[in-house]
Design a protein around this motif. Structure first.
Motif, PDB file in Angstrom:
ATOM      1  N   MET A  85       0.693  -1.257  -0.017  1.00 39.41           N
ATOM      2  CA  MET A  85      -0.216   0.059  -0.022  1.00 39.41           C
ATOM      3  C   MET A  85       0.736   1.311  -0.117  1.00 39.41           C
ATOM      4  N   GLU A  86       1.946   1.342   0.695  1.00 39.42           N
ATOM      5  CA  GLU A  86       2.743   2.307   0.685  1.00 39.42           C
ATOM      6  C   GLU A  86       3.477   2.722  -0.813  1.00 39.42           C
ATOM      7  N   GLY A  89       0.975   4.039  -2.904  1.00 33.55           N
ATOM      8  CA  GLY A  89       0.428   5.544  -2.257  1.00 33.55           C
ATOM      9  C   GLY A  89       1.564   6.519  -2.638  1.00 33.55           C
ATOM     10  N   ARG A  90       2.627   6.197  -3.037  1.00 35.71           N
ATOM     11  CA  ARG A  90       3.784   7.011  -3.378  1.00 35.71           C
ATOM     12  C   ARG A  90       3.532   7.674  -4.566  1.00 35.71           C
ATOM     13  N   LYS A  91       4.114   8.827  -4.796  1.00 38.75           N
ATOM     14  CA  LYS A  91       3.900   9.832  -5.916  1.00 38.75           C
ATOM     15  C   LYS A  91       4.800   9.008  -7.281  1.00 38.75           C
ATOM     16  N   ARG A 111      -2.657   8.689 -10.889  1.00 42.68           N
ATOM     17  CA  ARG A 111      -1.601   8.077 -10.034  1.00 42.68           C
ATOM     18  C   ARG A 111      -2.109   6.500 -10.313  1.00 42.68           C
ATOM     19  N   SER A 114      -5.665   5.469  -9.272  1.00 44.01           N
ATOM     20  CA  SER A 114      -6.674   6.723  -8.958  1.00 44.01           C
ATOM     21  C   SER A 114      -8.089   6.255  -9.237  1.00 44.01           C
TER      22      SER A 114
END
Length: 117
Positions: A85-86, A89-91, A111, A114
């Motif tokens: 998940m991290e 979730g990063r750019k 993303r 998204s």
């Protein structure tokens, strides 16, 4: 409590812990939750036992190892999910800099998670 009864409860507890692991690996959540309830009931039934026979102590140690094995599996799985998940979730867009040397996000739509295509 009689030794045979204690041994029977310990055997049921060991088997339940093993079934819990197999249901977790098969992602059968309903069966796993039933195993958890059964395990709690067995632990409650065994909570009154104060003195174990030496053979039952070795068996109880085996059960403790089985339970720790499950705990390790669940913890490792949770860590993997959190890391995944991290990661998502990063750019996904690199940071650029303005003419005043301040960082600014690039305007690129999308993303990875998204929900838009």
């Amino acid at each position: 409590m009689e030794r045979e009864t204690v041994r029977m409860l310990l055997t049921q507890l060991r088997d339940t812990i093993r079934q819990e692991r197999e249901h977790a690996k098969a992602l059968d959540i309903n069966a796993m939750l039933a195993d958890v309830k059964r395990k709690e009931g067995l632990l409650h039934a065994l909570s009154g036992v104060t003195d174990l026979h030496p053979d039952d102590r070795l068996f109880a140690q085996e059960i403790r190892q089985e339970n720790r094995r499950n705990a390790y599996l669940f913890r490792a799985t949770l860590n993997w999910i959190q890391e995944t998940m991290e990661f998502f979730g990063r750019k996904t867009v690199p940071v650029t800099y303005s003419q005043h040397a301040r960082s600014q996000d690039s305007i690129i739509n999308g993303r990875l998670l998204s929900g838009r295509v």
